[in-house]
Structures are given as C-alpha cells and as structure tokens.
Write a protein that holds these residues in place. Structure first.
Motif, PDB file in Angstrom:
ATOM      1  N   GLN A 223       0.944  -0.964  -0.079  1.00  0.00           N
ATOM      2  CA  GLN A 223       0.000  -0.028   0.272  1.00  0.00           C
ATOM      3  C   GLN A 223       0.847   1.169   0.043  1.00  0.00           C
TER       4      GLN A 223
ATOM      5  N   GLU B  73       1.243   8.854   1.979  1.00  0.00           N
ATOM      6  CA  GLU B  73       0.934  10.041   1.486  1.00  0.00           C
ATOM      7  C   GLU B  73       2.102  10.457   0.999  1.00  0.00           C
TER       8      GLU B  73
ATOM      9  N   ILE C  77      -7.366  -7.189  12.174  1.00  0.00           N
ATOM     10  CA  ILE C  77      -7.339  -5.607  11.310  1.00  0.00           C
ATOM     11  C   ILE C  77      -6.377  -5.810  10.492  1.00  0.00           C
TER      12      ILE C  77
ATOM     13  N   LYS D 130      -9.482  -0.885  23.462  1.00  0.00           N
ATOM     14  CA  LYS D 130      -8.630  -0.031  22.409  1.00  0.00           C
ATOM     15  C   LYS D 130      -7.923  -0.653  21.623  1.00  0.00           C
TER      16      LYS D 130
ATOM     17  N   THR E 295       0.550   1.311  10.768  1.00  0.00           N
ATOM     18  CA  THR E 295      -0.509   2.262  10.527  1.00  0.00           C
ATOM     19  C   THR E 295      -1.731   1.064  10.641  1.00  0.00           C
ATOM     20  N   ASN E 296      -2.724   1.464  11.072  1.00  0.00           N
ATOM     21  CA  ASN E 296      -4.157   0.678  11.300  1.00  0.00           C
ATOM     22  C   ASN E 296      -4.717   1.167  10.020  1.00  0.00           C
ATOM     23  N   VAL E 297      -4.616   0.197   8.848  1.00  0.00           N
ATOM     24  CA  VAL E 297      -5.293   0.452   7.530  1.00  0.00           C
ATOM     25  C   VAL E 297      -6.834   0.274   7.755  1.00  0.00           C
ATOM     26  N   SER E 298      -7.161  -0.581   8.630  1.00  0.00           N
ATOM     27  CA  SER E 298      -8.706  -0.963   8.645  1.00  0.00           C
ATOM     28  C   SER E 298      -9.455   0.399   9.457  1.00  0.00           C
ATOM     29  N   GLY E 299      -8.961   1.108  10.151  1.00  0.00           N
ATOM     30  CA  GLY E 299      -9.334   2.214  10.737  1.00  0.00           C
ATOM     31  C   GLY E 299     -10.149   1.704  11.949  1.00  0.00           C
ATOM     32  N   ILE E 300      -9.973   0.744  12.337  1.00  0.00           N
ATOM     33  CA  ILE E 300     -10.963   0.306  13.632  1.00  0.00           C
ATOM     34  C   ILE E 300     -10.052   0.658  14.800  1.00  0.00           C
ATOM     35  N   THR E 301     -10.332   1.427  15.826  1.00  0.00           N
ATOM     36  CA  THR E 301      -9.754   1.854  17.031  1.00  0.00           C
ATOM     37  C   THR E 301     -10.014   1.272  18.249  1.00  0.00           C
TER      38      THR E 301
END
Length: 414
Positions: A159, A162, A265, A299, A307-313
């Motif tokens: 992936q 930025e 995740i 949490k 980096t948490n690509v899934s975005g689940i915190t």
C-alpha cells in the motif's frame, strides 16, 4: 644652359614611385573589391533589463529574435565579419510602462566585431525586418503549493502512503497576467507495480485555475525540482487477542471469546516491522470477575511505526464462561486486618453470600468452613464511624474451584 628636368635622374625615380603606387592602388582595388552581401541570423540583444525589472516590468513577447543585415563593404571586411559576432542591441532601460514597443534597426544599434574599424566603411543597405517589435508586461512573483498526483500502480500486498514533498511551495515569477492564473504546482509519480518507497528529485508542472498546464517559456521558477517521497509499505492481516487471567474456577479452556466488529485488522508497515508481528494483544481480562457472559470495550493501539489500515480503533470483546457449575454459599468467617493505630474495628456485616464456580463435582464438595473473608484497612481513612470496604474472599483447600465476583462489607472504627 642648364640641364632639363627630364634629364635628371631623380625625376625618373619619382615617376617610377608614382607609377608603382598607382599600380599598387589599382591592383589592391581589383584584389579587394567592394561587395554586397547579407549577414543572416544576427542576434537581437536587450540591454537595461535590470532597470526594467526594478520597475516591475519584463519582456513577455519577442525576447528571442534575429534579423538579417544587407551591407556593402570590401571583401576583406566580409572575411572579418565571419570571424566574429554581429549583434543588434536594444536598450530597454528607458521603458516605464507596459505595452508593445517598436524600435527601428539603424546603424547606431548594430555592433560589429572588434576587428572592424570605422575605416572599413560598412554601408547598411537594408534590414529584414526593418524594426524590432516586442511586448513589455508587468512582472509578478508569488508562491504556490506543490501537490502530488499518483498515476501508477502498487503491487499486491503493498500500500502506498501520502506524498511528502520538500519544499511544500515553489516561487513563480513572470508576466502578471500569466502568474495570476497559476494555482499550484503538480508533480506526478507514474511508477508501476511499486513494492518499495519512492524518493527522487522531480520536475513539476504549473497548473492554472482551469486545471490546465501553463507552458509560458518566460516563467521563472525556483527551485526547478522538488524532493518527492512516496512511501510504499507492506500490508498484513493481524489477529486480535486478549489475555485471559484464570480465576473464579475458570480457565482459558472454559472461556469463549468473540470480537466485534472483527477479530483481525489490516496493518501497514515496513517488512522488518511487520515480520515479527503475529498478533495484537488488547490486554488482560480477569475471569474471576465474569459471571455467565460479559462484554468489554478494548482500544486497538499500535506501535508508532505501524498504520492501522482498517481504521478500527476499538472492539467489543465478549467473554462467556461455559461448562462450569456455580453455587452460592454463606460465609461468616470475617477477619479485619491492618487497622489504623489507635482504632478498634468492628465488622458490621456478619455474613456474606459468596458465589463459587468450578467443575460440578468439585463445587458440591466445598464446605463453608473453607471460605473466609479478609478486609484490609491499610488504605482506609483513619476516622471513627462505619464505612464500606472491599474484601478478598479466600477459598482454601481447592485448586479447581474459585470465587466469582467482587465483594464488600461494612466496617466500623472506634
């Protein structure tokens, strides 16, 4: 009678000299005749540009021109002209306002090589064109942001991150009308099947308000390239886990654990950082505190380099105890320890119902005498009166059965 002048020896010497000179002049003119010719691609040079720029002006059109000069001169002059540069110099230091300018080409603004002198008698017959036309416009400078555009592809299992561009802005100078239309600078990365990070000095394009590329050759940019970094990292699906702390007669074997909304995740990072990552542990859960089924909110926290690509915190973790029997027992064996100096304790609570859990046959064998309650007052406020304090319930003589839940009693100090 005196001698005639024609009889003089010097007379003939003088006549010989005059004849020789006349022959020399005649032969010289025949050997070096006057010719007419054209000098092509004579460069037009503008002087006084510094003064023009100080007034906020610039040559926006016609800065690069050349002319042809048709001249008449002797043959040797043409030879020397071919050995040096001829230029037409136009002084723009006196221009104070923008607009179109026309300067006739005259002998005064033509510069010949140093080998040409005034005695060479060059006659300018005509020029093409006859005048130099150029446009003077107002000069403007501004900073615009640099944006990155990705038009390539990333290999499977990777992936891209930025853009990181240094510097973040560039300076653009040029004709006011053109500069005012520029909104940003755009750098494009078009690498295919990327499996590693990109880092390179790259040129950029200037983009106007309509999204079109600005190609004005008179624009001056600084710097001409920017450092573009585009990270490409590895993707890895990692399971979520919790630590189940045995207690209350329950072990990990008796606990069913579910995660919501997911038990894995997607994580991004370098190959080295992900290589040793087998699971993401969300912390401890005390089985002794669970009766039946209970849900905990945990949490999802990662190391800074990941980096948490899934975005689940955060996730909901539900733990259900299965396959064990429970029994409620009355306990009146209550002990108070670590009483503050100078105070006398009294357990106002005389007995307490306690829940025990374990294999059915082991639970059935437990006696009330095996249970005891201990109230530790080491952290209590040393003052008179009653207060509710937490207690610890001990079950002696059994390793397979445990106490479930949290208990308190009322203690009075006097």
């Amino acid at each position: 009678m005196g001698k005639k002048i024609t009889d003089s020896r010097w007379f003939y010497i003088l006549i010989s000299i005059l004849i020789a000179f006349a022959l020399w002049v005649y032969i010289g003119k025949e050997a070096n005749p006057v010719n007419t010719g054209t000098i092509s691609n004579v460069k037009v040079v503008f002087s006084g540009l510094e003064v023009l720029e100080e007034q906020g002006l610039m040559i926006s059109e016609g800065a690069n021109q050349s002319v042809s000069l048709n001249i008449q001169a002797r043959r040797d002059v043409f030879t020397r002209l071919n050995q040096g540069e001829v230029t037409v110099t136009i002084d723009v230091s006196g221009i104070a306002e923008p607009g179109e300018q026309t300067v006739p080409i005259t002998t005064r603004i033509i510069t010949y090589p140093r080998t040409i002198t005034a005695a060479d008698s060059i006659e300018l017959r005509y020029t093409s064109p006859s005048a130099i036309t150029f446009t003077v416009s107002r000069w403007d400078t501004k900073e615009v942001p640099v944006q990155g555009v990705f038009e390539g592809s990333v290999a499977d299992g990777y992936q891209r991150g930025e853009f990181d561009i240094t510097p973040e802005t560039v300076t653009v100078s040029g004709q006011e009308e053109v500069v005012s239309q520029i909104q940003y600078a755009q750098v494009t990365v078009a690498q295919q099947e990327m499996s590693e990070s990109f880092s390179q000095q790259c040129p950029y394009a200037l983009i106007d308000v309509n999204g079109n590329t600005v190609t004005d050759s008179n624009l001056v940019v600084s710097p001409e390239t920017v450092l573009v970094r585009l990270p490409v990292v590895v993707l890895k699906e990692v399971p979520l886990t919790v630590n189940l702390i045995a207690g209350g007669g329950a072990t990990e074997a008796n606990a069913k654990v579910t995660f919501s909304p997911t038990d894995t995740i997607m994580v991004a990072g370098s190959q080295a950082d992900l290589e040793g990552l087998k699971e993401i542990n969300l912390g401890d859960i005390q089985l002794a505190d669970i009766y039946g089924s209970e849900t905990f909110t945990k949490k999802v926290e990662l190391a800074s380099e990941l980096t948490n690509v899934s975005g689940i915190t955060e996730v909901e973790v539900t733990v259900t105890i299965e396959g064990l029997a429970t029994r409620t027992m009355k306990v009146d064996n209550i002990e108070v320890i670590n009483t503050p100096a100078g105070y006398v304790p009294e357990a106002i609570t005389k007995s307490c119902s306690v829940l025990i859990r374990g294999p059915e046959e082991d639970v059935a064998e437990i006696q009330e005498s095996q249970l005891r309650i201990v109230a530790d007052l080491s952290n209590t406020d040393p003052s008179t009166g009653s207060r509710t304090v937490p207690v610890k319930v001990y079950l002696d003589g059994s390793s397979s059965v445990g106490v479930v839940g949290v208990y308190t009693i009322v203690v009075s100090l006097s």
